[in-house]
Every structure is written in C-alpha cells, then in structure tokens.
Design an enzyme around this catalytic site. Sequence first.
Site, PDB file in Angstrom:
ATOM      1  N   MET A   1       0.847  -1.199   0.000  1.00 22.75           N
ATOM      2  CA  MET A   1       0.000   0.000   0.000  1.00 22.75           C
ATOM      3  C   MET A   1       0.882   1.249   0.000  1.00 22.75           C
ATOM      4  O   MET A   1       0.440   2.326   0.408  1.00 22.75           O
ATOM      5  CB  MET A   1      -0.923  -0.007   1.217  1.00 22.75           C
TER       6      MET A   1
ATOM      7  N   VAL B   1      11.045  -7.446   9.578  1.00 23.45           N
ATOM      8  CA  VAL B   1      12.249  -6.601   9.657  1.00 23.45           C
ATOM      9  C   VAL B   1      12.018  -5.608  10.798  1.00 23.45           C
ATOM     10  O   VAL B   1      10.955  -4.988  10.886  1.00 23.45           O
ATOM     11  CB  VAL B   1      12.498  -5.856   8.328  1.00 23.45           C
TER      12      VAL B   1
ATOM     13  N   LEU C   1       6.603   2.966   1.586  1.00 24.38           N
ATOM     14  CA  LEU C   1       7.524   1.831   1.630  1.00 24.38           C
ATOM     15  C   LEU C   1       8.649   2.045   2.643  1.00 24.38           C
ATOM     16  O   LEU C   1       9.170   3.146   2.789  1.00 24.38           O
ATOM     17  CB  LEU C   1       8.123   1.595   0.243  1.00 24.38           C
TER      18      LEU C   1
ATOM     19  N   HIS D   1       9.310  -3.607   3.299  1.00 22.38           N
ATOM     20  CA  HIS D   1       8.850  -3.812   1.911  1.00 22.38           C
ATOM     21  C   HIS D   1      10.023  -4.137   0.988  1.00 22.38           C
ATOM     22  O   HIS D   1       9.921  -4.987   0.106  1.00 22.38           O
ATOM     23  CB  HIS D   1       8.163  -2.549   1.376  1.00 22.38           C
TER      24      HIS D   1
ATOM     25  N   ASP E   1       2.372  -9.260   9.120  1.00 15.61           N
ATOM     26  CA  ASP E   1       0.922  -9.453   9.003  1.00 15.61           C
ATOM     27  C   ASP E   1       0.667 -10.960   8.977  1.00 15.61           C
ATOM     28  O   ASP E   1       0.291 -11.524   7.946  1.00 15.61           O
ATOM     29  CB  ASP E   1       0.400  -8.771   7.740  1.00 15.61           C
TER      30      ASP E   1
HETATM   31  O1  PAF Z   1      -0.171  -5.866   3.639  1.00 16.10           O
HETATM   32  C1  PAF Z   1      -0.568  -4.911   2.940  1.00 16.10           C
HETATM   33  O2  PAF Z   1       0.128  -3.917   2.736  1.00 16.10           O
HETATM   34  C2  PAF Z   1      -1.944  -4.984   2.323  1.00 16.10           C
HETATM   35  O3  PAF Z   1      -2.847  -5.613   3.168  1.00 16.10           O
HETATM   36  C3  PAF Z   1      -1.952  -5.641   0.930  1.00 16.10           C
HETATM   37  C4  PAF Z   1      -1.533  -7.100   1.010  1.00 16.10           C
HETATM   38  C5  PAF Z   1      -1.007  -4.880   0.006  1.00 16.10           C
HETATM   39  C6  PAF Z   1      -3.357  -5.588   0.344  1.00 16.10           C
HETATM   40  O4  PAF Z   1      -3.806  -4.287   0.191  1.00 16.10           O
END
Ligand code: PAF
Length: 282
Positions: free
Chosen positions: A30, A176, A33, A37, A150
């Site tokens: 999303m 991380v 970053l 990421h 997550d």
């Molecule tokens: O983990 C995230 O950043 C979001 O839930 C995802 C997987 C990009 C879906 O929008």
Amino acid sequence: MQVEALPSAVRDVVQSHRCGGKRIGLVPTMGALHVGHVSLMDAARRDCDFVVATIFVNPLQFGPNEDFDRYPCSLEHDLQKCEAAGVDLVFTPETSQMYAADAESEVRLTGLTRKLEGRHRPGHFDGVTTVVAKLFNIAVPDLAYFGQKDYQQQLIIRQMVSDLDWGLEIVTCPIVREDDGLAMSSRNRYLSPADRERSLILFRALSRAQELAQTASETPDSIAQQLQQLISGTDGVDPDYAVVVDCETLEPLPQRPERAVALIAARVGKTRLIDNQILRFR
Ligand code: PAF
C-alpha cells in the site's frame, strides 16, 4: 522500471514476459515503503526473473473509523525505492481502475478471517482478499511475497490460494525490525516520540514470551497471560489481544506444542500496532 496505472497494461506486459519463459514475482503493497517492503522486493528479485510491485491504498480494507484518509502517501519516494530494489514494473492504479462503480463481487473467507484481527477489524480481511485476488488475476504471478508481520493476513492468503486453486506460491518473508526491536510498519510514523518509546513493549514482551517458552512449566496459556500483563502494565499501551496459538489454525493450544505463534495487537496512543513471533518450546 516501468510504471503502469491500468490493469490491462500490467496484464499485457506481464504476459509478454511470461511467454518469454520468465518467472514472475509479485510484491503487493500500500506504499509508504520501508525496509520491510524492500526485503520483500529483494526476495522477489532473488527468486524471479521479472518483479512486479503494486502500490495501492485499498479502501476496502479500512473500517469507517480507521486511518484510510490519513494513510501515508509518498509515491515519488516509493517509486525511487522500487527502482533501487530492482523492481521491473510498478502497478499504481486509481481506486476507480480497481473497483468499477457497478462491481458486485468480493472474495470472502469464512474461518481464519473471523479470528483475532478479523474480530477487531470487521470486514478488513474481506477487503484484503478481494484486492489480493484481483492483483493475482491482473499480474498472474508465479510467486507472491508477503511479510510475516501481518501473520494472519499471510495465512489467509495461503488459504485463499489453496481454496481457489491458484497455481502460485506464497512466500512469507521474516519481520524486519528497527535496531531497538520495533517491527517496521508504515504506521510507525504516526507515533509521537513518547509513544515510539512505549511501543517497544511489544517486542520486549514477545522476546520474554520466547524465554518463557523454554521453561518446562509454562504453557501457551500461561505465556499469553504474561504477555497480556506486560502490555497492559505499560502506561499508554492498550492491548486488543495477546495470544499464543497454533501457527496454522490460530486456535488455542491446550498443551506444550513444539511451536506456536505469539500474536499481539495494541493501541499505543492513537496508533494501532501488531507484532508476532514464532515460539519454540524445546
Ligand atoms: O499488507 C498490505 O500492505 C496490504 O494488506 C496488501 C496485502 C497490500 C493488500 O492491500
């Protein structure tokens, strides 16, 4: 590095690379970053011949009182990070390009999504699975990369991929952390200096849980209770949950297992943070 906003453009570009025999890796994000990421992009770069990253703040996964309107947005900065990480194509759709006004379909799982985060954020995972399903259909990756931070999300996505017979592999990359242990998150930037300090209790509590797991008299339940106490005993930190559960089902564990996952969600000031750790019991 190519940047595309239209699903059809992404589909065409990826298709041409797949026809050339390339392995396609997808890193959904999303935006906002951070190093976490980038670690997903690095892993995709290592495993795949063509790496697609997506930057889309998905409105479907935010509840009415959540932070959709103030979710950090830094596209130029994010594109630089993608380029530096060796991403080949970045998909940056507008909401109207992802969700037609007359759309009627969503992807909803019925078991894992109802627990823990799902209970505290009703509808959240329906938004996640719907957008991730669409991203899989648009980019048709061979591998897709998600962060262990997550934890429940990656389990749900694995379940969805298996249920719906997607022939793709889900890769879960390690959490991380900052030098002091705070798990990297786009939401960390909401923390005031005092809340940033308080938030360290999450990592400290998880580290303590790992120590306790090595003690023969401790059970998942007794460790969970101590996690709760540690977190709720910290001023300005209010836990939504702190549990020690089965790594796959997220169900309680009556006895000492070989391993379990400790999962925490807590409000630190106005910011809601999550963190987790796999615990080894022997
Ligand atoms: O983990 C995230 O950043 C979001 O839930 C995802 C997987 C990009 C879906 O929008």
